[in-house]
Design a protein around this motif. Structure first.
Motif, PDB file in Angstrom:
ATOM      1  N   SER A  76      -3.888   6.878  -2.287  1.00 32.43           N
ATOM      2  CA  SER A  76      -5.298   7.286  -2.181  1.00 32.43           C
ATOM      3  C   SER A  76      -5.813   7.183  -0.753  1.00 32.43           C
ATOM      4  CB  SER A  76      -6.164   6.426  -3.106  1.00 32.43           C
ATOM      5  OG  SER A  76      -6.208   5.079  -2.639  1.00 32.43           O
ATOM      6  N   ARG A  77      -5.043   6.561   0.131  1.00 29.54           N
ATOM      7  CA  ARG A  77      -5.457   6.440   1.539  1.00 29.54           C
ATOM      8  C   ARG A  77      -5.123   7.690   2.338  1.00 29.54           C
ATOM      9  NH1 ARG A  77      -5.847   2.060  -1.822  1.00 29.54           N
ATOM     10  NH2 ARG A  77      -5.784   0.061  -0.704  1.00 29.54           N
ATOM     11  N   PHE A  78      -4.334   8.604   1.769  1.00 30.97           N
ATOM     12  CA  PHE A  78      -3.898   9.777   2.507  1.00 30.97           C
ATOM     13  C   PHE A  78      -4.901  10.919   2.356  1.00 30.97           C
ATOM     14  CE2 PHE A  78      -0.148   7.304   2.198  1.00 30.97           C
ATOM     15  CZ  PHE A  78       0.720   7.708   3.198  1.00 30.97           C
ATOM     16  N   ALA A  79      -5.281  11.506   3.468  1.00 24.88           N
ATOM     17  CA  ALA A  79      -6.138  12.687   3.411  1.00 24.88           C
ATOM     18  C   ALA A  79      -5.404  13.801   2.675  1.00 24.88           C
ATOM     19  CB  ALA A  79      -6.500  13.138   4.827  1.00 24.88           C
ATOM     20  N   TYR A  80      -6.133  14.555   1.848  1.00 31.85           N
ATOM     21  CA  TYR A  80      -5.502  15.651   1.129  1.00 31.85           C
ATOM     22  C   TYR A  80      -4.803  16.580   2.112  1.00 31.85           C
ATOM     23  CZ  TYR A  80      -8.067  14.141  -3.000  1.00 31.85           C
ATOM     24  OH  TYR A  80      -8.553  13.397  -4.049  1.00 31.85           O
ATOM     25  N   GLY A  81      -3.573  16.933   1.784  1.00 35.47           N
ATOM     26  CA  GLY A  81      -2.783  17.796   2.648  1.00 35.47           C
ATOM     27  C   GLY A  81      -1.823  17.044   3.544  1.00 35.47           C
ATOM     28  N   VAL A  82      -2.064  15.747   3.760  1.00 34.46           N
ATOM     29  CA  VAL A  82      -1.109  14.917   4.502  1.00 34.46           C
ATOM     30  C   VAL A  82      -0.028  14.484   3.516  1.00 34.46           C
ATOM     31  CG1 VAL A  82      -0.750  12.767   5.776  1.00 34.46           C
ATOM     32  CG2 VAL A  82      -2.825  14.113   6.165  1.00 34.46           C
ATOM     33  N   ARG A  83       1.198  14.834   3.784  1.00 30.82           N
ATOM     34  CA  ARG A  83       2.282  14.591   2.834  1.00 30.82           C
ATOM     35  C   ARG A  83       2.473  13.104   2.581  1.00 30.82           C
ATOM     36  NH1 ARG A  83       5.945  17.839   0.702  1.00 30.82           N
ATOM     37  NH2 ARG A  83       7.894  16.982  -0.075  1.00 30.82           N
ATOM     38  N   VAL A  84       2.643  12.741   1.315  1.00 35.23           N
ATOM     39  CA  VAL A  84       2.874  11.356   0.933  1.00 35.23           C
ATOM     40  C   VAL A  84       4.378  11.096   0.952  1.00 35.23           C
ATOM     41  CG1 VAL A  84       2.605   9.608  -0.854  1.00 35.23           C
ATOM     42  CG2 VAL A  84       0.810  11.313  -0.515  1.00 35.23           C
ATOM     43  N   THR A  85       4.789  10.149   1.762  1.00 37.92           N
ATOM     44  CA  THR A  85       6.195   9.772   1.849  1.00 37.92           C
ATOM     45  C   THR A  85       6.326   8.270   1.661  1.00 37.92           C
ATOM     46  OG1 THR A  85       6.131   9.351   4.231  1.00 37.92           O
ATOM     47  CG2 THR A  85       6.596  11.620   3.526  1.00 37.92           C
ATOM     48  N   GLU A  86       7.533   7.838   1.351  1.00 36.48           N
ATOM     49  CA  GLU A  86       7.766   6.398   1.205  1.00 36.48           C
ATOM     50  C   GLU A  86       7.476   5.672   2.514  1.00 36.48           C
ATOM     51  OE1 GLU A  86      11.302   3.262  -0.141  1.00 36.48           O
ATOM     52  OE2 GLU A  86      11.502   5.419  -0.541  1.00 36.48           O
ATOM     53  N   GLU A  87       7.875   6.277   3.636  1.00 41.63           N
ATOM     54  CA  GLU A  87       7.630   5.657   4.939  1.00 41.63           C
ATOM     55  C   GLU A  87       6.141   5.576   5.228  1.00 41.63           C
ATOM     56  OE1 GLU A  87      11.567   7.138   4.447  1.00 41.63           O
ATOM     57  OE2 GLU A  87       9.665   8.267   4.408  1.00 41.63           O
ATOM     58  N   GLY A  88       5.406   6.626   4.883  1.00 38.67           N
ATOM     59  CA  GLY A  88       3.968   6.625   5.107  1.00 38.67           C
ATOM     60  C   GLY A  88       3.250   5.578   4.275  1.00 38.67           C
ATOM     61  N   LEU A  89       3.687   5.405   3.036  1.00 40.26           N
ATOM     62  CA  LEU A  89       3.098   4.393   2.164  1.00 40.26           C
ATOM     63  C   LEU A  89       3.358   2.990   2.706  1.00 40.26           C
ATOM     64  CD1 LEU A  89       4.107   6.041  -1.215  1.00 40.26           C
ATOM     65  CD2 LEU A  89       1.754   5.692  -0.435  1.00 40.26           C
ATOM     66  N   GLN A  90       4.567   2.777   3.190  1.00 40.00           N
ATOM     67  CA  GLN A  90       4.890   1.473   3.770  1.00 40.00           C
ATOM     68  C   GLN A  90       4.047   1.226   5.026  1.00 40.00           C
ATOM     69  OE1 GLN A  90       9.117   1.890   4.335  1.00 40.00           O
ATOM     70  NE2 GLN A  90       9.606   1.311   2.222  1.00 40.00           N
ATOM     71  N   ARG A  91       3.801   2.279   5.806  1.00 40.68           N
ATOM     72  CA  ARG A  91       2.992   2.122   7.003  1.00 40.68           C
ATOM     73  C   ARG A  91       1.559   1.736   6.660  1.00 40.68           C
ATOM     74  NH1 ARG A  91       1.824   6.737  11.637  1.00 40.68           N
ATOM     75  NH2 ARG A  91       0.955   7.880   9.848  1.00 40.68           N
ATOM     76  N   ILE A  92       0.989   2.382   5.643  1.00 40.13           N
ATOM     77  CA  ILE A  92      -0.371   2.046   5.222  1.00 40.13           C
ATOM     78  C   ILE A  92      -0.442   0.630   4.679  1.00 40.13           C
ATOM     79  CG2 ILE A  92      -2.020   2.502   3.350  1.00 40.13           C
ATOM     80  CD1 ILE A  92      -2.569   4.189   5.732  1.00 40.13           C
ATOM     81  N   ASP A  93       0.567   0.235   3.916  1.00 37.94           N
ATOM     82  CA  ASP A  93       0.602  -1.133   3.386  1.00 37.94           C
ATOM     83  C   ASP A  93       0.575  -2.142   4.530  1.00 37.94           C
ATOM     84  OD1 ASP A  93       0.741  -3.201   1.556  1.00 37.94           O
ATOM     85  OD2 ASP A  93       2.845  -2.902   1.049  1.00 37.94           O
ATOM     86  N   ARG A  94       1.387  -1.912   5.557  1.00 38.73           N
ATOM     87  CA  ARG A  94       1.410  -2.824   6.700  1.00 38.73           C
ATOM     88  C   ARG A  94       0.086  -2.775   7.471  1.00 38.73           C
ATOM     89  NH1 ARG A  94       6.723  -0.698   7.216  1.00 38.73           N
ATOM     90  NH2 ARG A  94       6.091   0.607   8.987  1.00 38.73           N
ATOM     91  N   ALA A  95      -0.478  -1.577   7.617  1.00 37.34           N
ATOM     92  CA  ALA A  95      -1.745  -1.440   8.346  1.00 37.34           C
ATOM     93  C   ALA A  95      -2.860  -2.223   7.658  1.00 37.34           C
ATOM     94  CB  ALA A  95      -2.127   0.038   8.462  1.00 37.34           C
ATOM     95  N   GLU A  96      -2.915  -2.154   6.327  1.00 37.05           N
ATOM     96  CA  GLU A  96      -3.984  -2.859   5.614  1.00 37.05           C
ATOM     97  C   GLU A  96      -3.759  -4.370   5.633  1.00 37.05           C
ATOM     98  OE1 GLU A  96      -5.009  -1.069   1.858  1.00 37.05           O
ATOM     99  OE2 GLU A  96      -6.060   0.534   2.941  1.00 37.05           O
ATOM    100  N   GLU A  97      -2.523  -4.796   5.643  1.00 33.86           N
ATOM    101  CA  GLU A  97      -2.268  -6.233   5.760  1.00 33.86           C
ATOM    102  C   GLU A  97      -2.734  -6.751   7.122  1.00 33.86           C
ATOM    103  OE1 GLU A  97      -1.256  -8.642   3.595  1.00 33.86           O
ATOM    104  OE2 GLU A  97      -1.633  -7.030   2.165  1.00 33.86           O
ATOM    105  N   ILE A  98      -2.600  -5.930   8.155  1.00 30.47           N
ATOM    106  CA  ILE A  98      -3.074  -6.318   9.489  1.00 30.47           C
ATOM    107  C   ILE A  98      -4.594  -6.486   9.473  1.00 30.47           C
ATOM    108  CG2 ILE A  98      -3.426  -5.445  11.840  1.00 30.47           C
ATOM    109  CD1 ILE A  98      -0.579  -4.158  11.535  1.00 30.47           C
ATOM    110  N   VAL A  99      -5.303  -5.528   8.921  1.00 30.95           N
ATOM    111  CA  VAL A  99      -6.767  -5.611   8.873  1.00 30.95           C
ATOM    112  C   VAL A  99      -7.204  -6.784   8.001  1.00 30.95           C
ATOM    113  CG1 VAL A  99      -8.882  -4.388   8.213  1.00 30.95           C
ATOM    114  CG2 VAL A  99      -7.015  -3.137   9.321  1.00 30.95           C
ATOM    115  N   ARG A 100      -6.505  -6.989   6.890  1.00 33.83           N
ATOM    116  CA  ARG A 100      -6.834  -8.120   6.006  1.00 33.83           C
ATOM    117  C   ARG A 100      -6.650  -9.451   6.729  1.00 33.83           C
ATOM    118  NH1 ARG A 100      -4.223  -6.496   2.142  1.00 33.83           N
ATOM    119  NH2 ARG A 100      -5.886  -5.760   0.777  1.00 33.83           N
ATOM    120  N   SER A 101      -5.636  -9.536   7.553  1.00 32.25           N
ATOM    121  CA  SER A 101      -5.363 -10.786   8.271  1.00 32.25           C
ATOM    122  C   SER A 101      -6.465 -11.136   9.260  1.00 32.25           C
ATOM    123  CB  SER A 101      -4.020 -10.692   9.010  1.00 32.25           C
ATOM    124  OG  SER A 101      -4.115  -9.829  10.136  1.00 32.25           O
ATOM    125  N   LEU A 102      -7.303 -10.144   9.588  1.00 30.64           N
ATOM    126  CA  LEU A 102      -8.413 -10.375  10.515  1.00 30.64           C
ATOM    127  C   LEU A 102      -9.683 -10.813   9.792  1.00 30.64           C
ATOM    128  CD1 LEU A 102      -7.821  -7.318  12.878  1.00 30.64           C
ATOM    129  CD2 LEU A 102      -7.282  -9.733  13.323  1.00 30.64           C
TER     130      LEU A 102
END
Length: 287
Positions: free
Chosen positions: A188-214
């Motif tokens: 649900s974090r991907f803008a419509y039209g941006v392809r959803v990939t396993e690598e992209g999902l892992q990147r978002i997961d890591r990005a949100e953990e970074i923001v959460r850690s703050l």
């Protein structure tokens, strides 16, 4: 005086709906709860366990679109409830209709889920139920179509339970999910039209953990391809801005060329706002 009276009425109404819910679940005899560990599915799982005991099963779909944090939380909440719990692997990312990420992405995700749960439900002679609440009926939820096609009931919505009702009743039952922010799947974090990939999902997961850690609890990192759009509550925008160097550097290391802070602030479902402009049946903008 009046607020207390209103609260009493709200509690009474919610409890009446809860009684209907337990009766509805009992009438189904055996159920499998599609269980993400979120507010709604946790309450539904707890209600199913109360109504049916060993004839209720919670099933968590594990795939790259489920954050590691949420997977762990789901297991912990199921144990707290006492309901039997299984994890099943789903492979929605391999479905082209899902990966292309049009406005019907959730339909294909739920289709994959029901395909995986169908043989389990058949073996148990059980009905798969989902945690849609009555508020969800007013939002863009393509997954509901998949549920209708599979005759998967939405007991919370059927008895008129709203999100506020679910939170209130979850608190009464001592569920740790009661006051948790909504946490839809990572896709649900991907803008419509941006392809959803396993690598992209892992990147978002890591990005949100970074923001959460703050120190941010309710937020999103939205993926617009090369651009990451960070949403925090409007009251916390100044604080996020003061951390802009830290956030930008960390997200740049994940591969984002641009990092922005959304001045509108956090709002659930913000990716659907573009559909109100272009319409749900139109493809992504070419601009």
């Amino acid at each position: 005086m009046f607020p207390a009276f209103s609260s009493e009425l709200e509690h009474s109404s919610a409890r009446a709906k809860e009684a209907e819910l337990l009766a509805r679940l009992s009438s189904l005899e055996r159920v499998i709860v599609a269980f993400s560990g979120g507010v709604d599915s946790s309450y539904l799982a707890a209600a199913a366990h109360r109504a049916l005991g060993a004839d209720a099963l919670a099933a968590t779909a594990v795939s790259p679109s489920l954050s590691r944090r949420q997977q762990g939380a789901a297991a912990a909440i199921a144990e707290r409830i006492g309901i039997s719990h299984i994890e099943v692997s789903t492979h929605e990312v391999t479905r082209e209709d899902y990966a292309r990420n049009s406005s019907d992405r959730c339909y294909w995700c739920k289709t994959e889920l029901f395909d995986v749960l169908a043989p389990i439900a058949k073996d148990r002679d059980a009905v798969v139920v989902i945690g849609t609440n009555s508020d969800d009926l007013h939002d863009l939820r393509p997954g509901r179509r998949a549920a209708r096609e599979r005759n998967a009931p939405s007991p919370l919505a059927e008895v008129g339970l709203t999100k506020d009702d679910v939170r209130l009743l979850s608190r009464r039952w001592g569920l740790p999910s009661a006051d948790e922010p909504s946490s839809p799947c990572l896709a649900s974090r991907f803008a419509y039209g941006v392809r959803v990939t396993e690598e992209g999902l892992q990147r978002i997961d890591r990005a949100e953990e970074i923001v959460r850690s703050l120190g941010f609890d309710e937020f999103r990192v939205r993926d617009h391809g090369d651009l990451a759009r960070v949403e925090v509550p409007a009251s916390q925008i100044d604080r996020a801005a003061s951390l802009h160097e830290t956030i930008a550097a960390a997200l740049a290391e994940l591969g984002f060329a641009y990092v922005t802070l959304d001045l509108f602030g956090f709002r659930s479902g913000s990716m659907n706002e573009v559909l109100k402009i272009r319409g749900p049946n139109r493809g992504p903008s070419s601009s």
